[in-house]
Design a protein around this motif. Structure first.
Motif, PDB file in Angstrom:
ATOM      1  N   ASP A 324       3.465  -6.855   5.698  1.00 14.27           N
ATOM      2  CA  ASP A 324       2.440  -7.606   6.420  1.00 14.27           C
ATOM      3  C   ASP A 324       1.709  -6.745   7.445  1.00 14.27           C
ATOM      4  N   ILE A 325       1.889  -5.423   7.330  1.00 12.04           N
ATOM      5  CA  ILE A 325       1.092  -4.520   8.175  1.00 12.04           C
ATOM      6  C   ILE A 325      -0.332  -4.519   7.612  1.00 12.04           C
ATOM      7  N   PRO A 326      -1.339  -4.849   8.436  1.00 11.81           N
ATOM      8  CA  PRO A 326      -2.691  -4.931   7.877  1.00 11.81           C
ATOM      9  C   PRO A 326      -3.271  -3.558   7.516  1.00 11.81           C
ATOM     10  N   CYS A 327      -3.917  -3.491   6.370  1.00 13.18           N
ATOM     11  CA  CYS A 327      -4.626  -2.275   5.951  1.00 13.18           C
ATOM     12  C   CYS A 327      -5.635  -2.682   4.877  1.00 13.18           C
ATOM     13  N   THR A 328      -6.880  -2.277   5.069  1.00 11.82           N
ATOM     14  CA  THR A 328      -7.923  -2.624   4.103  1.00 11.82           C
ATOM     15  C   THR A 328      -7.895  -1.618   2.955  1.00 11.82           C
ATOM     16  N   ILE A 329      -7.842  -2.119   1.728  1.00 12.36           N
ATOM     17  CA  ILE A 329      -7.863  -1.229   0.555  1.00 12.36           C
ATOM     18  C   ILE A 329      -9.191  -1.457  -0.154  1.00 12.36           C
ATOM     19  N   VAL A 330     -10.021  -0.427  -0.196  1.00 13.27           N
ATOM     20  CA  VAL A 330     -11.392  -0.587  -0.712  1.00 13.27           C
ATOM     21  C   VAL A 330     -11.737   0.509  -1.721  1.00 13.27           C
ATOM     22  N   PRO A 331     -12.701   0.227  -2.598  1.00 16.09           N
ATOM     23  CA  PRO A 331     -13.178   1.287  -3.488  1.00 16.09           C
ATOM     24  C   PRO A 331     -14.023   2.293  -2.711  1.00 16.09           C
ATOM     25  N   ALA A 332     -14.108   3.504  -3.214  1.00 13.80           N
ATOM     26  CA  ALA A 332     -14.937   4.532  -2.593  1.00 13.80           C
ATOM     27  C   ALA A 332     -16.382   4.073  -2.571  1.00 13.80           C
ATOM     28  N   GLY A 333     -17.106   4.463  -1.518  1.00 13.30           N
ATOM     29  CA  GLY A 333     -18.487   4.022  -1.377  1.00 13.30           C
ATOM     30  C   GLY A 333     -19.508   5.019  -1.909  1.00 13.30           C
ATOM     31  N   LEU A 334     -19.097   6.269  -2.072  1.00 16.27           N
ATOM     32  CA  LEU A 334     -20.069   7.313  -2.421  1.00 16.27           C
ATOM     33  C   LEU A 334     -19.926   7.806  -3.863  1.00 16.27           C
ATOM     34  N   GLY A 335     -19.040   7.175  -4.622  1.00 10.64           N
ATOM     35  CA  GLY A 335     -18.854   7.587  -6.015  1.00 10.64           C
ATOM     36  C   GLY A 335     -18.563   9.065  -6.106  1.00 10.64           C
ATOM     37  N   ASN A 336     -19.143   9.724  -7.120  1.00  7.84           N
ATOM     38  CA  ASN A 336     -18.818  11.142  -7.300  1.00  7.84           C
ATOM     39  C   ASN A 336     -19.663  12.074  -6.431  1.00  7.84           C
ATOM     40  N   GLU A 337     -20.388  11.486  -5.462  1.00 13.08           N
ATOM     41  CA  GLU A 337     -21.091  12.343  -4.486  1.00 13.08           C
ATOM     42  C   GLU A 337     -20.260  12.559  -3.218  1.00 13.08           C
ATOM     43  N   ALA A 338     -19.113  11.867  -3.125  1.00 12.17           N
ATOM     44  CA  ALA A 338     -18.324  11.917  -1.886  1.00 12.17           C
ATOM     45  C   ALA A 338     -17.943  13.345  -1.505  1.00 12.17           C
ATOM     46  N   GLY A 339     -17.560  14.161  -2.491  1.00  9.08           N
ATOM     47  CA  GLY A 339     -17.131  15.528  -2.209  1.00  9.08           C
ATOM     48  C   GLY A 339     -18.240  16.363  -1.592  1.00  9.08           C
ATOM     49  N   ALA A 340     -19.426  16.331  -2.186  1.00  6.05           N
ATOM     50  CA  ALA A 340     -20.544  17.128  -1.669  1.00  6.05           C
ATOM     51  C   ALA A 340     -20.993  16.604  -0.304  1.00  6.05           C
TER      52      ALA A 340
ATOM     53  N   THR B  99       6.888  -5.596  21.800  1.00  8.40           N
ATOM     54  CA  THR B  99       7.254  -6.626  20.811  1.00  8.40           C
ATOM     55  C   THR B  99       8.297  -6.049  19.862  1.00  8.40           C
ATOM     56  N   HIS B 100       8.856  -6.902  19.011  1.00  3.93           N
ATOM     57  CA  HIS B 100       9.862  -6.480  18.035  1.00  3.93           C
ATOM     58  C   HIS B 100      10.990  -5.708  18.700  1.00  3.93           C
ATOM     59  N   ALA B 101      11.475  -6.219  19.820  1.00  7.25           N
ATOM     60  CA  ALA B 101      12.539  -5.535  20.545  1.00  7.25           C
ATOM     61  C   ALA B 101      13.692  -6.505  20.801  1.00  7.25           C
ATOM     62  N   MET B 193       9.287   3.867   8.376  1.00 11.85           N
ATOM     63  CA  MET B 193       9.925   4.282   7.124  1.00 11.85           C
ATOM     64  C   MET B 193      11.059   3.358   6.712  1.00 11.85           C
ATOM     65  N   ALA B 194      11.599   2.636   7.690  1.00 15.77           N
ATOM     66  CA  ALA B 194      12.683   1.687   7.413  1.00 15.77           C
ATOM     67  C   ALA B 194      12.291   0.707   6.315  1.00 15.77           C
ATOM     68  N   TYR B 195      10.977   0.503   6.150  1.00 13.17           N
ATOM     69  CA  TYR B 195      10.498  -0.500   5.189  1.00 13.17           C
ATOM     70  C   TYR B 195      10.057   0.109   3.860  1.00 13.17           C
ATOM     71  N   LYS B 210       9.976  -9.942   3.856  1.00 12.11           N
ATOM     72  CA  LYS B 210       8.752  -9.703   4.622  1.00 12.11           C
ATOM     73  C   LYS B 210       8.599 -10.711   5.759  1.00 12.11           C
ATOM     74  N   GLY B 211       8.313 -10.192   6.954  1.00 17.83           N
ATOM     75  CA  GLY B 211       8.074 -11.082   8.091  1.00 17.83           C
ATOM     76  C   GLY B 211       9.340 -11.608   8.767  1.00 17.83           C
ATOM     77  N   THR B 212      10.518 -11.248   8.247  1.00 22.24           N
ATOM     78  CA  THR B 212      11.760 -11.670   8.901  1.00 22.24           C
ATOM     79  C   THR B 212      12.231 -10.557   9.831  1.00 22.24           C
ATOM     80  N   ASP B 213      13.337 -10.803  10.554  1.00 24.12           N
ATOM     81  CA  ASP B 213      13.884  -9.776  11.438  1.00 24.12           C
ATOM     82  C   ASP B 213      14.905  -8.907  10.722  1.00 24.12           C
TER      83      ASP B 213
END
Lengths: 353, 353
Positions: A324-340, B99-101, B193-195, B210-213
């Motif tokens: 439940d750690i938030p992280c946005t997973i997205v497609p690349a925005g620049l396609g095959n121009e990203a490297g240049a 938190t989480h302590a 890394m524990a997770y 997920k989400g438990t202690d």
């Protein structure tokens, strides 16, 4: 897609304050971009990568193409603030050497003759070769690192400080931007997720392959190559594969990763089952990266994710199941121009480096 | 061990140029160190952590102990350049919240009454509480991050720029120093890394927890707690365990992780078999960290590795089987003082922050 983030500049507009060149040398194609400090890419020029054992000839050809691009804008090489170049290999920016780049013949030491006169300039510094033609700032890096910088400068991860870029194509590549900076590790080797192992069977595979040129264990489970191998093996074992074969123009032998991905996204259960191991292993690895590094965003590039929402949707659902750690997973925005564009960012970008 | 890196300073020597306090608040003990910019730790004071729901009372007691330490050196609180404090939890240095302590009662919101008047000051900033007593620089962080900084300032990783510290004890903790800086990720959550998960069985376990202690999946395979659980289960299933029981003073019920580790290092095959899964999973995870981050060094702290060369030797051998990327794996140099010394380093260290 490219036109969404680039404004064309016309000759009669005032010249921008600073110019640079960003070059992405690929195994088959090379892309040169000329851009400005105002984040405009004014020239794009793509051409077949010159295949030669002679590094001097390679850079002579490359600089001819570059000067041709500059001429279009009435610019001279000496007016550039710098040149960034990305290569498909392990690049040491300080020494200017490149290793582990099988797609770049001049980077490979001749193994048969063990003698550099028989081909390969592996020990010759790119810096010294280029110095004859250009004395300004030169930044060299791995192509995936450049792509990560490109995505952070003008693409999906614009302005973010904690980003992983992963490319899923023939193999797996990975670039890290941490605390707002390119992260390369102690010896420039960071980002080798291709070699991740999970479980004892994979560990034995890794032990067997250590030090060889073979694909890493993780890569051999999750890359486009792996998906193609899986579908070929499933077809050989006798599954009907009707939908996938239809997508491959009726030719059973032509079925590959992209047909699996397209069929899966259209609800074909056979394709979804073939894709499942690659999806699960990728989702587990991304979950682990999220736990270890707490990135704001993971950008997925490369052929496998491109033009297909199914793949990333399935990855996101699995990752959300496990952390439940938030992280946005997205497609690349620049396609095959990203490297240049990332190569441009090494000279023109301010937030990084 | 501590005396190897610390010189005692006598009262009649000239006072050092800058003083600071580093405090490690543990679940059971708290350690206060007073140190100087010349990297001398002149006072160490350990006492039982005050268990209270009242954060104000907690810091009142803590500052009484601190002033007592300062008095020994003829110093006043106002003369300190700053105070660093590490806690066993997720700490936001900017807001000053923790938190989480679970080991720190005042950090935990009252879940039954859902009302902060019934215990817990979770929403109250440590900064505002401390401000009544001390107006100088205050740096707050997680205890493992502090330990990593301590090892980098005065311990095993002195002066290195790319270091992971992992502690293997009751649970698994992890702190990262990347590009010479503490790496915390987007929301201060890096190092979890524990997770980590490896394989589908572990993935299902992660989904359930997920989400438990509860302990993370990786932690429940590799921590000291996990090794104790394994040996208890093996003994319950009827293995003789002669050597381990002898090490536990003949008491079968007392056999735990440290007896497994000692017996394994003395060649006891039963103990080695019990330890094997924890070793393999730890070695695979460290191999993956080496591939992803290319650190110069991994420092292993916590009770499991302490005073026992067998554990780290076995880890090193397995890692070497799977990757040829160089990385030194060493035991922690500062023992259980690393956290307090790292807290000092946040104020007195120059190479980091």
């Amino acid at each position: 897609m490219a036109d969404m983030y680039v404004q064309k500049q016309h000759r009669d507009e005032p010249k921008a304050s600073g110019w640079a060149a960003g070059i992405d040398v690929g195994g088959t194609k090379t892309l040169i971009c000329i851009g400005t400090a105002e984040q405009q890419v004014v020239v794009r020029h793509k051409f077949p990568t010159v295949h030669t054992n002679d590094a001097h000839f390679f850079f002579e050809s490359l600089f001819e193409e570059l000067e041709h691009c500059l001429k279009q804008e009435g610019l001279l090489l000496a007016q550039l603030k710098g040149i960034g170049i990305g290569f498909p290999g392990v690049v040491d920016n300080d020494s200017g050497t490149i290793t582990h780049a099988p797609a770049i013949p001049w980077s490979v030491q001749d193994r048969i003759h063990g003698d550099s006169t028989h081909g390969g300039n592996a020990h010759e510094s790119i810096r010294s070769i280029v110095a004859h033609r250009y004395s300004g700032r030169l930044v060299l890096d791995n192509d995936v690192n450049m792509a990560a910088l490109g995505e952070q400068w003008l693409g999906a991860a614009r302005g973010l400080r904690h980003v992983m870029m992963i490319t899923v194509g023939t193999g797996i590549g990975c670039g890290l931007i941490l605390n707002g900076e390119m992260y390369k590790g102690a010896a420039g080797g960071a980002g080798e997720m291709a070699y991740w192992i999970a479980g004892e069977e994979q560990a034995w595979q890794a032990a067997k392959q250590k030090g060889t040129d073979e694909f890493g264990v993780f890569e051999s489970l999750t890359s486009g190559t792996a998906i193609t191998r899986s579908v070929k093996s499933a077809l050989a074992s006798g599954i009907p594969g009707t939908h996938m074969i239809r997508l491959a123009g009726g030719n059973r032998d032509e079925v590959g990763a992209r047909h699996v991905l397209q069929a899966a996204s259209e609800g074909d259960v056979e394709a979804q089952m073939i894709l499942e191991p690659a999806l699960v292993h990728m989702a587990m690895a991304l979950t682990n990266v999220i736990s270890l590094l707490n990135p704001e965003m993971i950008v997925v590039g490369g052929g496998v994710a491109e033009g297909n929402t199914y793949y990333l949707d399935e990855i996101r659902q699995r990752v959300a199941l496990w952390t439940d750690i938030p992280c946005t997973i997205v497609p690349a925005g620049l396609g095959n121009e990203a490297g240049a564009i990332g190569a441009l960012a090494t000279i023109l970008g301010s937030s990084v480096r």
